[in-house]
Design an enzyme around this catalytic site. Structure first.
Site, PDB file in Angstrom:
ATOM      1  N   GLY A  73      50.892  31.402  31.284  1.00  0.00           N
ATOM      2  CA  GLY A  73      49.716  30.944  32.003  1.00  0.00           C
ATOM      3  C   GLY A  73      48.623  31.987  31.949  1.00  0.00           C
TER       4      GLY A  73
ATOM      5  N   GLN B 169      41.343  36.495  35.057  1.00  0.00           N
ATOM      6  CA  GLN B 169      41.985  37.571  34.294  1.00  0.00           C
ATOM      7  C   GLN B 169      41.184  37.980  33.054  1.00  0.00           C
ATOM      8  OE1 GLN B 169      45.910  35.324  34.347  1.00  0.00           O
ATOM      9  NE2 GLN B 169      46.635  37.428  34.268  1.00  0.00           N
TER      10      GLN B 169
ATOM     11  N   CYS C  29      53.184  39.342  35.153  1.00  0.00           N
ATOM     12  CA  CYS C  29      51.762  39.003  35.038  1.00  0.00           C
ATOM     13  C   CYS C  29      51.145  39.777  33.889  1.00  0.00           C
ATOM     14  CB  CYS C  29      51.048  39.341  36.349  1.00  0.00           C
ATOM     15  SG  CYS C  29      49.291  38.929  36.341  1.00  0.00           S
ATOM     16  N   LEU C  30      50.339  39.087  33.097  1.00  0.00           N
ATOM     17  CA  LEU C  30      49.683  39.742  31.965  1.00  0.00           C
ATOM     18  C   LEU C  30      48.717  40.835  32.432  1.00  0.00           C
ATOM     19  CD1 LEU C  30      48.959  36.605  29.739  1.00  0.00           C
ATOM     20  CD2 LEU C  30      50.719  38.353  29.362  1.00  0.00           C
TER      21      LEU C  30
ATOM     22  N   HIS D 284      50.927  30.926  41.014  1.00  0.00           N
ATOM     23  CA  HIS D 284      50.548  32.269  40.552  1.00  0.00           C
ATOM     24  C   HIS D 284      49.113  32.256  40.003  1.00  0.00           C
ATOM     25  CE1 HIS D 284      51.627  36.084  38.164  1.00  0.00           C
ATOM     26  NE2 HIS D 284      50.529  35.675  37.549  1.00  0.00           N
ATOM     27  N   GLU D 285      48.781  31.210  39.228  1.00  0.00           N
ATOM     28  CA  GLU D 285      47.439  31.135  38.623  1.00  0.00           C
ATOM     29  C   GLU D 285      46.366  30.821  39.669  1.00  0.00           C
ATOM     30  OE1 GLU D 285      47.498  32.407  35.929  1.00  0.00           O
ATOM     31  OE2 GLU D 285      49.480  31.951  35.152  1.00  0.00           O
TER      32      GLU D 285
ATOM     33  N   HIS E  17      45.365  33.872  41.345  1.00  0.00           N
ATOM     34  CA  HIS E  17      44.371  34.651  40.581  1.00  0.00           C
ATOM     35  C   HIS E  17      42.961  34.150  40.880  1.00  0.00           C
ATOM     36  CE1 HIS E  17      46.631  37.412  38.071  1.00  0.00           C
ATOM     37  NE2 HIS E  17      47.368  36.456  37.529  1.00  0.00           N
TER      38      HIS E  17
HETATM   39  O1  GNR Z   1      53.410  35.013  31.464  1.00  0.00           O
HETATM   40  C1  GNR Z   1      53.606  34.917  32.679  1.00  0.00           C
HETATM   41  N1  GNR Z   1      54.878  34.735  33.129  1.00  0.00           N
HETATM   42  C2  GNR Z   1      55.186  34.428  34.442  1.00  0.00           C
HETATM   43  C3  GNR Z   1      56.514  34.505  34.829  1.00  0.00           C
HETATM   44  C4  GNR Z   1      56.886  34.184  36.127  1.00  0.00           C
HETATM   45  C5  GNR Z   1      55.928  33.777  37.026  1.00  0.00           C
HETATM   46  C6  GNR Z   1      54.601  33.705  36.657  1.00  0.00           C
HETATM   47  C7  GNR Z   1      54.228  34.028  35.375  1.00  0.00           C
HETATM   48  S1  GNR Z   1      52.558  33.904  34.905  1.00  0.00           S
HETATM   49  C8  GNR Z   1      52.483  35.062  33.616  1.00  0.00           C
HETATM   50  C9  GNR Z   1      51.125  35.010  32.933  1.00  0.00           C
HETATM   51  C10 GNR Z   1      50.065  35.442  33.907  1.00  0.00           C
HETATM   52  O2  GNR Z   1      49.890  36.576  34.251  1.00  0.00           O
HETATM   53  N2  GNR Z   1      49.340  34.506  34.446  1.00  0.00           N
HETATM   54  O3  GNR Z   1      48.423  34.819  35.368  1.00  0.00           O
HETATM   55 NI    NI Z   2      49.103  36.630  36.326  1.00  0.00          NI
END
Ligand code: GNR
Ligand code: NI
Length: 172
Positions: free
Chosen positions: A46, A51, A91-92, A133-134, A137
């Site tokens: 995601g 980001q 998270c990236l 999670h997104e 952000h």
């Molecule tokens: O790549 C991602 N893997 C992930 C694994 C578990 C819960 C959430 C994520 S999101 C993350 C990519 C990212 O940072 N999205 O904002």
């Molecule tokens: Ni993230």
């Protein structure tokens, strides 16, 4: 198409609350394409526009094994939640850090597609966690903020150390 730079925690720009998309124009379409390319290139499941330093409410997700099932959520709203689940998240914007976060187990989300059509989606499991999670952000929240202050301080120390190492590599 272009691969966009992903902001790394800690960065004040990750704490900006993103603005809704008012009109789905060519600029937004290009943003969606670039975000998808960036997510695939970074092997993420995601990516939120926040980001890549664009404070607009745009999300791309692909939790498929084959990496061929792109989900675009514009102006997403969680309409209802049920249950709780604990998942190990990454998270990236926080590379190399993984920890357990409690989320709603099942959610009902309303959003606009890339074509501007309103749709509703019931999500469970990884998809539910990823959407939450997104959306965090977009609201200026990074998953590590759910962890203890002690863990957060350690994470920031580690990321700053890694960043220093990278900077030195780049300049040598
Ligand atoms: O790549 C991602 N893997 C992930 C694994 C578990 C819960 C959430 C994520 S999101 C993350 C990519 C990212 O940072 N999205 O904002
Ligand atoms: Ni993230």
């Amino acid at each position: 198409m272009s691969i966009l730079n992903i902001l790394q925690h800690p960065d004040d720009r990750l704490h900006i609350s993103a603005k809704p998309i008012k009109e789905l124009d060519a600029v937004t379409h290009q943003l969606v394409k670039d975000m998808a390319e960036t997510m695939y290139s970074a092997s993420g499941i995601g990516l939120a526009a926040t980001q890549v330093n664009v404070p607009k409410r745009v999300i791309v997700i692909d939790i498929s094994e084959a990496r061929d099932d792109l989900l675009v959520l514009i102006n997403p709203e969680i309409q209802s939640r049920e249950g709780t689940v604990v998942f190990e998240e990454g998270c990236l914007s926080v590379p190399g850090v993984y920890d357990r976060v409690e989320r709603s187990e099942q959610i009902m989300v309303q959003a606009l597609s890339a074509e501007g059509d309103e749709f509703k989606l019931e999500a469970t499991g990884l998809l539910s966690v990823c959407i939450q999670h997104e959306i965090d952000h977009l609201d200026g929240k990074v998953f590590v903020e759910y962890l203890s202050r002690l863990k957060q301080d350690r994470i920031i120390k580690k990321l700053k150390k890694n960043q220093k190492g990278l900077d030195q590599q780049g300049s040598s």
